[in-house]
Design a protein around this motif. Structure first.
Motif, PDB file in Angstrom:
ATOM      1  N   ILE A 194       7.133   1.125  -8.542  1.00  0.00           N
ATOM      2  CA  ILE A 194       5.883   1.889  -8.572  1.00  0.00           C
ATOM      3  C   ILE A 194       5.892   2.683  -9.866  1.00  0.00           C
ATOM      4  O   ILE A 194       6.856   3.396 -10.164  1.00  0.00           O
TER       5      ILE A 194
ATOM      6  N   GLN B   4      -4.341   9.681  -2.222  1.00  0.00           N
ATOM      7  CA  GLN B   4      -5.151   8.518  -2.582  1.00  0.00           C
ATOM      8  C   GLN B   4      -4.397   7.257  -2.174  1.00  0.00           C
ATOM      9  O   GLN B   4      -3.225   7.087  -2.515  1.00  0.00           O
ATOM     10  N   GLU B   5      -5.075   6.363  -1.439  1.00  0.00           N
ATOM     11  CA  GLU B   5      -4.431   5.125  -1.005  1.00  0.00           C
ATOM     12  C   GLU B   5      -4.503   4.094  -2.122  1.00  0.00           C
ATOM     13  O   GLU B   5      -5.572   3.802  -2.643  1.00  0.00           O
ATOM     14  N   MET B   6      -3.344   3.562  -2.468  1.00  0.00           N
ATOM     15  CA  MET B   6      -3.242   2.574  -3.536  1.00  0.00           C
ATOM     16  C   MET B   6      -2.895   1.210  -2.931  1.00  0.00           C
ATOM     17  O   MET B   6      -2.217   1.141  -1.904  1.00  0.00           O
ATOM     18  N   HIS B   7      -3.337   0.144  -3.597  1.00  0.00           N
ATOM     19  CA  HIS B   7      -3.097  -1.228  -3.145  1.00  0.00           C
ATOM     20  C   HIS B   7      -2.633  -2.076  -4.322  1.00  0.00           C
ATOM     21  O   HIS B   7      -3.107  -1.891  -5.443  1.00  0.00           O
ATOM     22  N   ALA B   8      -1.743  -3.019  -4.045  1.00  0.00           N
ATOM     23  CA  ALA B   8      -1.306  -3.958  -5.081  1.00  0.00           C
ATOM     24  C   ALA B   8      -0.862  -5.258  -4.426  1.00  0.00           C
ATOM     25  O   ALA B   8      -0.372  -5.258  -3.293  1.00  0.00           O
TER      26      ALA B   8
ATOM     27  N   ASN C 165       0.273   5.636 -13.472  1.00  0.00           N
ATOM     28  CA  ASN C 165      -0.967   5.169 -14.103  1.00  0.00           C
ATOM     29  C   ASN C 165      -0.969   3.678 -14.429  1.00  0.00           C
ATOM     30  O   ASN C 165      -1.541   3.255 -15.441  1.00  0.00           O
TER      31      ASN C 165
ATOM     32  N   THR D 151      -0.525   8.347  -2.890  1.00  0.00           N
ATOM     33  CA  THR D 151      -0.088   9.223  -3.982  1.00  0.00           C
ATOM     34  C   THR D 151       0.012  10.652  -3.450  1.00  0.00           C
ATOM     35  O   THR D 151      -0.359  10.927  -2.301  1.00  0.00           O
TER      36      THR D 151
ATOM     37  N   ASP E 130      -0.355  -0.525 -12.429  1.00  0.00           N
ATOM     38  CA  ASP E 130      -0.028  -1.296 -11.234  1.00  0.00           C
ATOM     39  C   ASP E 130       1.486  -1.420 -11.125  1.00  0.00           C
ATOM     40  O   ASP E 130       2.195  -1.443 -12.134  1.00  0.00           O
TER      41      ASP E 130
ATOM     42  N   THR F  93       0.859  -1.187   0.000  1.00  0.00           N
ATOM     43  CA  THR F  93       0.000   0.000   0.000  1.00  0.00           C
ATOM     44  C   THR F  93       0.892   1.232   0.000  1.00  0.00           C
ATOM     45  O   THR F  93       2.019   1.199   0.494  1.00  0.00           O
ATOM     46  N   TRP F  94       0.389   2.335  -0.556  1.00  0.00           N
ATOM     47  CA  TRP F  94       1.108   3.603  -0.561  1.00  0.00           C
ATOM     48  C   TRP F  94       0.123   4.713  -0.848  1.00  0.00           C
ATOM     49  O   TRP F  94      -1.013   4.463  -1.285  1.00  0.00           O
TER      50      TRP F  94
END
Length: 118
Positions: A102, A81-85, A105, A77, A107, A74-75
């Motif tokens: 990372i 905005q919290e991003m997940h992968a 635009n 931006t 994954d 998770t990180w």
């Protein structure tokens, strides 16, 4: 009797000197044009991370796997905005390198390279 104890101790020390822990050498690289923050990587049994990564910056960390499971990241931006992968599944006893990139635009990429014979 003393000789046998000394010999046993000698061989034990020799055996232990050859032992080493298997680990994963991980890197997280920010390949975007903006900084990211609160980067966290969860792996089987623990996690690691860094507070921020500037564009082009790489963070390195070594860890040992206990158990098995999926790598998750998770990180945040720049607009918070919290991003997940999700990354690869790792198992106890594996050794190698995990490179996480990372990207803008897209994954992130996860590339795990196992040390041969491990």
């Amino acid at each position: 009797m003393q000789f046998q104890k000394a010999a046993a101790l000698f061989f034990l020390l020799i055996a232990l000197a050859g032992c080493r822990s298997r680990y994963i050498a991980a890197t997280i690289t920010n390949d975007t044009a903006s900084p990211v923050s609160v980067v966290q990587v969860d792996y089987p049994s623990a996690s690691f991370g860094t507070q921020s990564l500037a564009p082009g910056q790489t963070f390195s960390y070594r860890f040992k796997i206990q158990g098995s499971g999926l790598v998750k990241m998770t990180w945040l931006t720049t607009d918070r905005q919290e991003m997940h992968a999700n990354g690869p599944t790792l198992s106890e006893g594996q050794e190698g390198q995990l490179a996480i990139h990372i990207r803008t635009n897209a994954d992130p990429t996860f590339a795990f390279t196992s040390v041969k014979g491990r």
